[in-house]
Design an enzyme around this catalytic site. Structure first.
Site, short mmCIF file in Angstrom:
data_model
loop_
_atom_site.label_atom_id
_atom_site.label_comp_id
_atom_site.label_asym_id
_atom_site.label_seq_id
_atom_site.Cartn_x
_atom_site.Cartn_y
_atom_site.Cartn_z
N THR A 173 0.82 -1.22 0.00
CA THR A 173 0.00 0.00 0.00
C THR A 173 0.85 1.26 0.00
O THR A 173 0.44 2.28 -0.55
CB THR A 173 -0.93 -0.02 1.24
OG1 THR A 173 -1.81 -1.11 1.09
CG2 THR A 173 -1.72 1.25 1.39
N LYS B 214 0.25 -7.57 13.00
CA LYS B 214 -0.84 -6.71 12.51
C LYS B 214 -2.11 -7.08 13.27
O LYS B 214 -2.50 -8.24 13.30
CB LYS B 214 -1.02 -6.90 11.00
CG LYS B 214 -2.00 -5.91 10.40
CD LYS B 214 -2.07 -5.99 8.87
CE LYS B 214 -2.95 -4.88 8.33
NZ LYS B 214 -3.07 -4.90 6.86
N GLU C 211 2.62 -34.05 22.55
CA GLU C 211 2.25 -34.35 21.16
C GLU C 211 2.45 -33.06 20.37
O GLU C 211 1.67 -32.12 20.50
CB GLU C 211 0.78 -34.79 21.05
CG GLU C 211 0.37 -35.91 22.00
CD GLU C 211 0.03 -35.40 23.40
OE1 GLU C 211 -0.05 -34.17 23.60
OE2 GLU C 211 -0.14 -36.23 24.30
N TYR D 158 -7.77 0.17 -3.65
CA TYR D 158 -6.68 0.65 -4.51
C TYR D 158 -5.85 -0.53 -5.02
O TYR D 158 -6.06 -1.68 -4.61
CB TYR D 158 -5.79 1.59 -3.68
CG TYR D 158 -5.37 0.93 -2.40
CD1 TYR D 158 -4.23 0.15 -2.34
CD2 TYR D 158 -6.14 1.06 -1.24
CE1 TYR D 158 -3.87 -0.49 -1.17
CE2 TYR D 158 -5.77 0.43 -0.07
CZ TYR D 158 -4.64 -0.35 -0.04
OH TYR D 158 -4.28 -0.99 1.10
N THR E 120 1.41 -4.26 4.23
CA THR E 120 1.25 -4.52 5.66
C THR E 120 0.64 -5.89 5.97
O THR E 120 0.79 -6.39 7.08
CB THR E 120 0.39 -3.44 6.34
OG1 THR E 120 -0.91 -3.46 5.76
CG2 THR E 120 1.01 -2.07 6.21
N ASP E 121 -0.06 -6.47 4.97
CA ASP E 121 -0.77 -7.72 5.28
C ASP E 121 0.15 -8.83 5.79
O ASP E 121 -0.18 -9.54 6.73
CB ASP E 121 -1.53 -8.22 4.04
CG ASP E 121 -2.78 -7.39 3.77
OD1 ASP E 121 -3.14 -6.56 4.63
OD2 ASP E 121 -3.39 -7.57 2.70
#
Ligand code: SIN
Length: 347
Positions: free
Chosen positions: A38, A192, A312, A52, A118-119
């Site tokens: 972005t 995030k 486990e 966008y 940023t994701d």
């Protein structure tokens, strides 16, 4: 006798010579690696902050948009990719880490900045934290929540603060750092937390390392590295072993775990319930996989906290599922067996 104009000019020049020479002192060298996101995004309207196209603007345009960068550093740019961060691959991460390590070895380089969507920023930042900055030189990852075309875009100031940080002696010896919204976070811990807000990057338990006063970084503590932080050498590496993440929920079974193994996963991370918990049927499968030496890391879908040791599988400790996946890929790339992987997560 009155001074002739040229003589007066010479005297004035001499009087200001010291500060002028000081102003021309070489600034710290900072290389910006642009990957898209972005911060390099463009929309049709300046009020559009959600639909966008990420990764539209090149690194030179990002640099040209912030002429103040030259006041804090001697900046150069390299376009590593121009993608939404959802399309960042492990091959790209390896190339990025290798380029950064080469650049940091240059005596003229004080630090580097990576611009990123940023994701998945926290994944790349964590990867770079574990694979770069052996020298202690600053590695700063920066993004933006609003595209470059938006009214009140956050990218330009974020970039200026990131470059100021990479140029600062104070940023040395702290591992990779994340910069957004006037804050400095540890790449090891920061995640995030919000889909659209500009104050989305946080570390729920550990907080921020510092803040900016204008463009000047202000740290709260002396340099320190996160407990249990490891370093992996990825020089010459072209790929990493595949690791899948499987989400737990009520009534979950083993279908996705077994499908991931059939599809070639060399390790699995579970986004477990609570403290890495799983249904009994899954626990039984994990018992078998553990006996076979197949690594299954049990993290948590809660968003914060410590996933404790498990019989486990392997408790992920403080790492969330996406960061656990990065660490497991790196551990397996070094040929780590189950006991070694366990020590990496429980260390
Ligand atoms: C992306 O991650 O590339 C898009 C979202 C963002 O950068 O904020």
């Amino acid at each position: 006798m009155p001074f002739k104009r040229p003589v007066l000019a010479l005297l004035l020049a001499a009087a200001f010579a010291a500060p002028a020479a000081h102003a021309q002192e070489a600034k710290p060298g900072v290389t910006i690696y642009a990957t898209g996101g972005t911060i390099a995004g463009a929309a049709k309207s300046n009020t559009d902050t959600t639909t966008y196209t990420a990764g539209s603007i090149g690194v030179q345009s990002l640099i040209d948009a912030v002429p103040e960068l030259k006041d804090v550093a001697t900046v150069s740019g390299e376009q590593i990719a121009n993608l939404p961060s959802n399309d960042i691959t492990q091959a790209l991460l390896l190339r990025l880490a290798q380029s950064i390590n080469r650049q940091l070895a240059e005596p003229g380089t004080h630090g580097v900045v990576v611009t990123h969507g940023t994701d998945t920023l926290e994944e790349s930042a964590f990867f770079l934290d574990l694979t770069t900055s052996g020298s202690g030189k600053p590695v700063v990852i920066v993004g933006a929540m609003r595209p470059a075309t938006a009214i009140s875009a956050d990218g330009p100031l974020n970039l200026l603060q990131a470059v100021s940080l990479a140029a600062s002696r104070q940023a040395e010896g702290r591992g990779a750092l994340i910069v957004l919204n006037d804050r400095i976070g540890s790449a090891f811990y920061t995640t995030k937390t919000n889909t659209t807000a500009v104050d989305t990057f946080r570390a729920a338990e550990q907080g921020y390392l510092g803040m900016f006063i204008g463009t000047e970084p202000r740290f709260y503590y002396s340099p320190a590295l996160p407990t249990g932080k490891l370093r992996f050498d990825v020089a010459g590496m072209q790929s990493l072993p595949k690791v899948a993440i499987v989400y737990m929920h009520e009534d979950q079974d083993n279908e996705q775990i077994d499908a991931a193994i059939r599809a070639g996963a060399k390790g699995i991370v579970l986004a477990g319930n609570g403290n890495g918990s799983v249904p009994t049927v899954v626990k039984k499968r994990l018992e078998e996989l553990t006996k076979q030496g197949f690594p299954v890391v049990r993290s948590s879908r809660t968003g914060s906290g410590f996933a404790t040791k498990k019989e486990e599988g392997i408790g992920s400790g403080i790492l969330n599922p996406q960061k656990s996946r990065i660490l497991l890929m790196l551990a397996l790339s070094q040929g780590a067996d189950l006991a070694r992987v366990r020590s990496y997560f429980n260390g």
